[in-house]
Write a protein that holds these residues in place. Structure first.
Motif, mmCIF file in Angstrom:
data_model
loop_
_atom_site.group_PDB
_atom_site.id
_atom_site.type_symbol
_atom_site.label_atom_id
_atom_site.label_comp_id
_atom_site.label_asym_id
_atom_site.label_seq_id
_atom_site.Cartn_x
_atom_site.Cartn_y
_atom_site.Cartn_z
ATOM 1 N N UNK A 1 12.621 6.247 3.023
ATOM 2 C CA UNK A 1 12.179 7.119 4.109
ATOM 3 C C UNK A 1 11.489 8.346 3.523
ATOM 4 N N UNK A 2 10.405 8.743 4.166
ATOM 5 C CA UNK A 2 9.630 9.887 3.698
ATOM 6 C C UNK A 2 8.419 9.520 2.868
ATOM 7 N N UNK A 3 8.333 8.260 2.437
ATOM 8 C CA UNK A 3 7.185 7.810 1.645
ATOM 9 C C UNK A 3 5.945 7.734 2.529
ATOM 10 N N UNK A 4 4.846 8.268 2.029
ATOM 11 C CA UNK A 4 3.572 8.160 2.744
ATOM 12 C C UNK A 4 2.895 6.860 2.331
ATOM 13 N N UNK A 5 2.521 6.059 3.315
ATOM 14 C CA UNK A 5 1.971 4.736 3.026
ATOM 15 C C UNK A 5 0.709 4.479 3.838
ATOM 16 N N UNK A 6 -0.133 3.618 3.291
ATOM 17 C CA UNK A 6 -1.280 3.073 4.014
ATOM 18 C C UNK A 6 -0.927 1.669 4.439
ATOM 19 N N UNK A 7 -1.329 1.311 5.645
ATOM 20 C CA UNK A 7 -1.019 -0.020 6.172
ATOM 21 C C UNK A 7 -2.208 -0.949 5.994
ATOM 22 N N UNK A 8 -1.915 -2.137 5.467
ATOM 23 C CA UNK A 8 -2.951 -3.158 5.400
ATOM 24 C C UNK A 8 -3.216 -3.773 6.759
ATOM 25 N N UNK A 9 -2.261 -3.614 7.671
ATOM 26 C CA UNK A 9 -2.353 -4.024 9.080
ATOM 27 C C UNK A 9 -2.249 -5.539 9.268
ATOM 28 N N UNK B 1 -0.772 -18.187 10.319
ATOM 29 C CA UNK B 1 0.044 -17.465 11.302
ATOM 30 C C UNK B 1 -0.272 -15.961 11.302
ATOM 31 N N UNK B 2 -1.474 -15.634 10.913
ATOM 32 C CA UNK B 2 -1.897 -14.241 10.741
ATOM 33 C C UNK B 2 -1.893 -13.475 12.063
ATOM 34 N N UNK B 3 -1.445 -12.231 12.004
ATOM 35 C CA UNK B 3 -1.636 -11.335 13.146
ATOM 36 C C UNK B 3 -1.855 -9.925 12.605
ATOM 37 N N UNK B 4 -2.404 -9.061 13.452
ATOM 38 C CA UNK B 4 -2.816 -7.741 13.003
ATOM 39 C C UNK B 4 -2.138 -6.650 13.805
ATOM 40 N N UNK B 5 -1.491 -5.731 13.116
ATOM 41 C CA UNK B 5 -0.923 -4.555 13.761
ATOM 42 C C UNK B 5 -2.064 -3.727 14.354
ATOM 43 N N UNK C 1 -0.256 -6.529 17.913
ATOM 44 C CA UNK C 1 1.051 -5.884 17.979
ATOM 45 C C UNK C 1 0.810 -4.377 17.904
ATOM 46 N N UNK C 2 1.794 -3.543 18.296
ATOM 47 C CA UNK C 2 1.586 -2.097 18.247
ATOM 48 C C UNK C 2 1.097 -1.636 16.877
ATOM 49 N N UNK C 3 0.173 -0.655 16.894
ATOM 50 C CA UNK C 3 -0.418 -0.174 15.651
ATOM 51 C C UNK C 3 -0.428 1.336 15.551
ATOM 52 N N UNK D 1 5.600 -5.572 2.865
ATOM 53 C CA UNK D 1 4.587 -6.167 1.998
ATOM 54 C C UNK D 1 3.161 -5.782 2.410
ATOM 55 N N UNK D 2 3.002 -5.254 3.629
ATOM 56 C CA UNK D 2 1.671 -4.848 4.087
ATOM 57 C C UNK D 2 1.380 -3.379 3.805
ATOM 58 N N UNK D 3 2.326 -2.686 3.197
ATOM 59 C CA UNK D 3 2.199 -1.244 2.963
ATOM 60 C C UNK D 3 1.984 -0.945 1.487
ATOM 61 N N UNK D 4 1.205 0.099 1.237
ATOM 62 C CA UNK D 4 1.003 0.569 -0.132
ATOM 63 C C UNK D 4 1.134 2.087 -0.153
#
Length: 286
Positions: free
Chosen positions: A23-31, A51-55, A59-61, A72-75
């Protein structure tokens, strides 16, 4: 603390994390979310997972108060990289994937048709990946000015006979690689006319009407047509963050940062009427 361009282009702070992403980590989403089990995932082509889907699309983004994003989608956002710049990492990763898919080699002549968001990101990424001679085609104005700053060897006005210009620039042989990133009517056909025999055309833009393809010329010249979609998170998102961390690209691509209250008047309306040349970021919190 989120910054969103579209709902699927966002960064934020981890609220309920893990040992790897506390918690508190700043991340970029691959979405884009992939299953990790299908044949395409096994090939490493997670962007076309069965089965790909996109935040933000399926789904909520980024404009939701909270987003349930698989780890796994976050960096992690590199230290010192402003969130406003980090928010552009997802579309930059899309451009990076497109640049790789273009198949350009050192010394090639490359034409990019369209200097909008993805065309610009592809230009920036090509300039980062490989030494090529890049020509960018678009309407005169800020987009072409930006392309020149980002490494285009030259720019051409779409008002002119760009096919003739490219043939002249290449001694009559045509460009080795043409990236059609505009989706504008007739531009895919233009790309085919300016590419060299044995060259490659990458379809990036999404035209409203189906293009008319001269299959006779295409076959006799053995032109390769390829396409690209989204990005491969493991290959492209970290690389995009590293490019942005250099501090050059972000300011050239950012139009403005607006509040959620201004989303319509300062965001959607200018976008719909073509009055925006860069990325508009939205901060959902005050």
């Amino acid at each position: 603390m989120d910054r969103g361009v579209d709902e699927h282009e966002f960064v934020g702070e981890v609220v309920d994390g893990s040992a790897e992403l506390p918690a508190g980590t700043l991340v970029a989403a691959g979405a884009g979310v992939w299953c990790g089990r299908c044949d395409r995932c096994a090939e490493g082509r997670t962007n076309i997972c069965r089965n790909y889907y996109t935040l933000g699309l399926n789904a909520p983004g980024g404009l939701a108060e909270y987003v349930a994003a698989p780890a796994r989608t976050l960096r992690t956002v590199p230290a010192g990289l402003p969130l406003d710049a980090a928010a552009m990492s997802q579309p930059l990763a899309v451009g990076l994937h497109a640049a790789r898919r273009a198949g350009a080699r050192h010394g090639d002549s490359v034409v990019i048709i369209g200097a909008g968001a993805i065309g610009t990101f592809a230009l920036a990424d090509l300039s980062h990946l490989i030494h090529v001679d890049i020509t960018v085609v678009d309407l005169p104005g800020p987009k072409l000015d930006r392309a020149a700053k980002l490494g285009a060897a030259r720019t051409l006005s779409a008002h002119d006979d760009v096919v003739a210009a490219v043939l002249e620039l290449t001694g009559g042989r045509g460009a080795d690689v043409v990236i059609e990133a505009s989706g504008a009517p007739g531009q895919f056909e233009t790309a085919l006319r300016m590419v060299t025999t044995g060259g490659r055309v990458l379809a990036v833009g999404l035209p409203k009407d189906k293009p008319a393809v001269d299959m006779f010329s295409l076959a006799l010249r053995e032109v390769t047509i390829d396409s690209t979609v989204a990005h491969v998170c493991d290959d492209d998102l970290v690389a995009a963050l590293d490019i942005l961390a250099k501090g050059i690209l972000g300011p050239l691509l950012l139009d403005s940062v607006i509040s959620l209250d201004d989303l319509v008047t300062r965001g959607l309306e200018p976008l719909a009427t073509g009055r925006v040349d860069g990325k508009i970021l939205v901060t959902p919190t005050h």
